[in-house]
Design an enzyme around this catalytic site. Structure first.
Site, PDB file in Angstrom:
ATOM      1  CD  GLU A   1      31.629  94.034  54.686  1.00 56.42           C
ATOM      2  OE1 GLU A   1      30.837  94.799  54.093  1.00 56.42           O
ATOM      3  OE2 GLU A   1      31.941  94.169  55.872  1.00 56.42           O
TER       4      GLU A   1
ATOM      5  CB  CYS B   1      30.864  97.671  47.344  1.00 57.34           C
ATOM      6  SG  CYS B   1      32.075  98.345  48.494  1.00 57.34           S
TER       7      CYS B   1
HETATM    8  P1  NAD Z   1      32.229  88.132  42.566  1.00 59.15           P
HETATM    9  O1  NAD Z   1      31.086  87.807  43.449  1.00 59.15           O
HETATM   10  O2  NAD Z   1      32.167  87.739  41.151  1.00 59.15           O
HETATM   11  O3  NAD Z   1      33.576  87.484  43.157  1.00 59.15           O
HETATM   12  C1  NAD Z   1      34.055  87.804  44.440  1.00 59.15           C
HETATM   13  C2  NAD Z   1      34.955  86.693  44.935  1.00 59.15           C
HETATM   14  O4  NAD Z   1      34.147  85.561  45.285  1.00 59.15           O
HETATM   15  C3  NAD Z   1      35.967  86.178  43.914  1.00 59.15           C
HETATM   16  O5  NAD Z   1      37.177  85.885  44.589  1.00 59.15           O
HETATM   17  C4  NAD Z   1      35.320  84.901  43.395  1.00 59.15           C
HETATM   18  O6  NAD Z   1      36.215  83.965  42.876  1.00 59.15           O
HETATM   19  C5  NAD Z   1      34.658  84.384  44.664  1.00 59.15           C
HETATM   20  N1  NAD Z   1      33.502  83.496  44.497  1.00 59.15           N
HETATM   21  C6  NAD Z   1      32.458  83.666  43.665  1.00 59.15           C
HETATM   22  N2  NAD Z   1      31.545  82.699  43.847  1.00 59.15           N
HETATM   23  C7  NAD Z   1      32.027  81.893  44.832  1.00 59.15           C
HETATM   24  C8  NAD Z   1      31.542  80.718  45.469  1.00 59.15           C
HETATM   25  N3  NAD Z   1      30.380  80.160  45.134  1.00 59.15           N
HETATM   26  N4  NAD Z   1      32.293  80.166  46.451  1.00 59.15           N
HETATM   27  C9  NAD Z   1      33.477  80.715  46.812  1.00 59.15           C
HETATM   28  N5  NAD Z   1      33.986  81.822  46.229  1.00 59.15           N
HETATM   29  C10 NAD Z   1      33.264  82.418  45.248  1.00 59.15           C
HETATM   30  O7  NAD Z   1      32.443  89.733  42.693  1.00 59.15           O
HETATM   31  P2  NAD Z   1      33.392  90.699  41.839  1.00 59.15           P
HETATM   32  O8  NAD Z   1      32.854  90.858  40.465  1.00 59.15           O
HETATM   33  O9  NAD Z   1      34.821  90.328  42.009  1.00 59.15           O
HETATM   34  O10 NAD Z   1      33.202  92.076  42.652  1.00 59.15           O
HETATM   35  C11 NAD Z   1      32.133  92.942  42.459  1.00 59.15           C
HETATM   36  C12 NAD Z   1      31.060  92.744  43.508  1.00 59.15           C
HETATM   37  O11 NAD Z   1      31.624  92.817  44.812  1.00 59.15           O
HETATM   38  C13 NAD Z   1      30.015  93.851  43.480  1.00 59.15           C
HETATM   39  O12 NAD Z   1      28.750  93.299  43.686  1.00 59.15           O
HETATM   40  C14 NAD Z   1      30.426  94.752  44.644  1.00 59.15           C
HETATM   41  O13 NAD Z   1      29.375  95.543  45.155  1.00 59.15           O
HETATM   42  C15 NAD Z   1      30.905  93.740  45.617  1.00 59.15           C
HETATM   43  N6  NAD Z   1      31.809  94.328  46.614  1.00 59.15           N
HETATM   44  C16 NAD Z   1      31.340  94.511  47.885  1.00 59.15           C
HETATM   45  C17 NAD Z   1      32.150  95.117  48.832  1.00 59.15           C
HETATM   46  C18 NAD Z   1      31.649  95.372  50.220  1.00 59.15           C
HETATM   47  O14 NAD Z   1      32.483  95.631  51.091  1.00 59.15           O
HETATM   48  N7  NAD Z   1      30.357  95.317  50.501  1.00 59.15           N
HETATM   49  C19 NAD Z   1      33.454  95.514  48.505  1.00 59.15           C
HETATM   50  C20 NAD Z   1      33.909  95.279  47.207  1.00 59.15           C
HETATM   51  C21 NAD Z   1      33.073  94.686  46.274  1.00 59.15           C
END
Ligand code: NAD
Length: 513
Positions: free
Chosen positions: A267, A301
């Protein structure tokens, strides 16, 4: 009414005391206030608490414990599993205010949105409890006499849930409530930016498990930065990784899980648009646009990032949007009159300023907003005025997701052009059309209309209900969570053929002597 932009912010000590009280009431014991993981509040930028990240060994131990609990849980009848989720829903409802408060403290959401997020958790628990009696398999007509052909759905294993900061609780519940009734165990790695909310949720689930006699280890929480998530997703005992976050994160996780033939439910980011046609109800369109674009300070998102408006009505719409933006209260998310709270961190403010610079360089005209709202008493907090930028075309910066409140305005002449603009970005999450023309509405929803996972008519792009499957196409990752038949992603399918005859006919009429 007081303007939240000039009303003093609460001090961090008071916010810290509120967070501690909420945690205690939810039964979460945070341990010593020390460690490498710093829980901050974006309201002031101050520190709420320090915690220790999980070590790689602790992550491996958590997966092992969840895997063992899965061994018991998978044979527990699904309606009995539903009893755990029912109890969880009751506890979430009892602690509605505590959880909403933690969400406001850690993610900076205004009160009504934080309460809505908790309500979403309660709703998805209700949905999952009903689902626990409806995990149906089909029976298909067999081509052979005396044979029955059917499919059954079985629990999958350990689900690793990796979640983002902006829905610090709801995304967990979408995954966890469904995974638990499906017979899976869950290991959750929440965002490093919102650990306290996750601790409260996990404590309530432990309490629910104790209350109904379910194995405590069907759910485990691990805390920390991305390195902690990397250990979790690499573990071959994690059958499904459900990861919510940026496209960058999905690009890293997807191939790693695929390399070990694990399953991934992604997602990821969105770059969502609405089309406003000449027949649109202007009041509806303006209200829908402002909530979707400026709500949650542009940090959903599903936030509306592009308005694609017919050129004949663009000036009128712009004028109304500018007026509505002028009335947005920006400041302390606990204040009654605030509609736009803080950005999560300094980097978000910098990303917004850089995007606006690029938009200007592309010929964009910033019609309103974009500037910082100064808060001298909290220099580490980032409050911004949501921006509207009129663009000459869908340039590279418009096609990117900037996780901040920037609304790009584009114009169109023909409806085909509008749909091409809607679909002309790498993401495919949410979309909408404001129209009173039935043909345009149907065209938008048709196979050659919006290419997004969510396509709405006379509604903005954000604020989905839990009853539908949530997710998007293209770089949004293709995953589906929450309602409808999204549960199937959390189970494995077995096709069963039973021969109750005395013959052994082969399929396709094969004769093997
Ligand atoms: P992010 O990608 O920085 O982090 C999300 C999560 O992934 C965190 O828990 C982080 O620690 C983890 N993570 C990051 N890289 C990783 C890796 N290589 N391996 C394992 N875990 C890893 O995102 P954010 O800044 O917290 O959130 C914003 C983003 O999330 C935006 O792009 C938004 O659109 C998206 N988002 C999408 C949805 C959806 O349902 N499509 C919902 C909410 C947020």
């Amino acid at each position: 009414m007081p303007d939240p932009a000039t009303t003093p912010l609460p001090d961090t000590d008071r916010l810290r005391a509120r967070a501690d009280a909420c945690l205690r009431r939810c039964g979460a014991v945070p341990g010593p206030d020390a460690g490498d993981l710093v829980a901050r509040t974006p309201i002031t930028g101050g520190v709420l608490r320090r915690l220790a990240s999980s070590t790689p060994e602790q992550v491996t131990e958590a997966v092992g414990a969840a895997h063992r609990a899965f061994g018991v849980w998978r044979t527990t009848p699904a309606p009995v599993r539903g009893a755990l989720v029912k109890r969880l829903g009751e506890l979430l409802a009892e602690h509605h205010e505590d959880l909403a408060e933690l969400i406001t403290l850690e993610a900076g959401k205004i009160r009504t949105e934080a309460r809505g997020e908790v309500q979403e958790m309660v709703d998805v628990c209700d949905f999952a409890v009903g689902l626990s009696r409806q995990l149906y398999g089909r029976t298909m007509p067999s081509e052979r006499p005396g044979h029955r052909l059917s499919e059954s759905w079985h629990p999958l294993g350990v689900v690793g849930v990796v979640s983002a900061f902006n829905f610090p609780a709801a995304v967990w519940s979408w995954n966890t409530a469904i995974a638990l009734v499906c017979g899976d165990a869950v290991v959750w790695k929440p965002s490093e930016l919102t650990p306290l909310t996750s601790m409260a949720c996990a404590a309530l689930l432990s309490e629910a498990a104790a209350d109904v006699g379910a194995p405590t280890d069907v759910h485990r929480l691990v805390l920390g930065h991305r390195a902690v998530g990397e250990v979790l997703v690499a573990d071959p005992r994690v059958a499904l990784v459900s990861a919510t976050g940026s496209v960058r994160m999905g690009r890293e996780i997807g191939p790693r899980v695929a390399a070990r033939f694990g399953r991934c439910l992604l997602e990821l980011g969105g770059n969502n648009a609405v089309i406003v046609t000449p027949s649109a109800d202007p009041d509806l369109a303006v209200r829908g646009i402002v909530f979707a674009a400026a709500g949650t300070a542009g940090q959903r998102c599903t936030t509306l990032r592009r308005v694609i408006v017919h050129e004949d009505i663009a000036d009128v719409l712009v004028e109304r949007l500018i007026r509505a933006y002028a009335e947005l209260g920006i400041g302390d998310p606990f204040a009654e009159t605030t509609l736009v709270g803080p950005l999560i961190r300094a980097a978000s403010g910098e990303a917004m300023a850089a995007a606006l610079d690029r938009a200007r360089a592309d010929g964009g005209d910033v019609l309103v907003g974009g500037e910082r709202v100064p808060r001298p008493e909290a220099p580490d907090a980032v409050y911004v005025r949501p921006a509207i930028v009129r663009m000459p075309g869908q340039t590279e910066i418009v096609r990117e997701e900037t996780f901040a409140p920037i609304l790009y305005l584009l114009t169109y002449r023909t409806f085909d052009q509008a749909i091409a603009l809607n679909n002309g970005v790498p993401h495919g999450l949410s979309s909408g059309v404001f129209t009173r023309d039935h043909r345009e509405a149907e065209r938008f929803l048709a196979a050659d209309g919006s290419d997004c996972g969510i396509a709405n008519v006379n509604i903005g792009t954000s604020g989905a209900e839990i009853g539908g499957a949530f997710g998007g196409e293209k770089e949004t990752g293709g995953g589906r969570e929450s309602g409808s038949d999204a549960w199937r992603a959390y189970m494995r399918r077995a096709t069963n053929t039973i021969n109750y005859s005395d013959e052994l006919p082969l399929a396709q009429g094969v004769d093997f002597g």
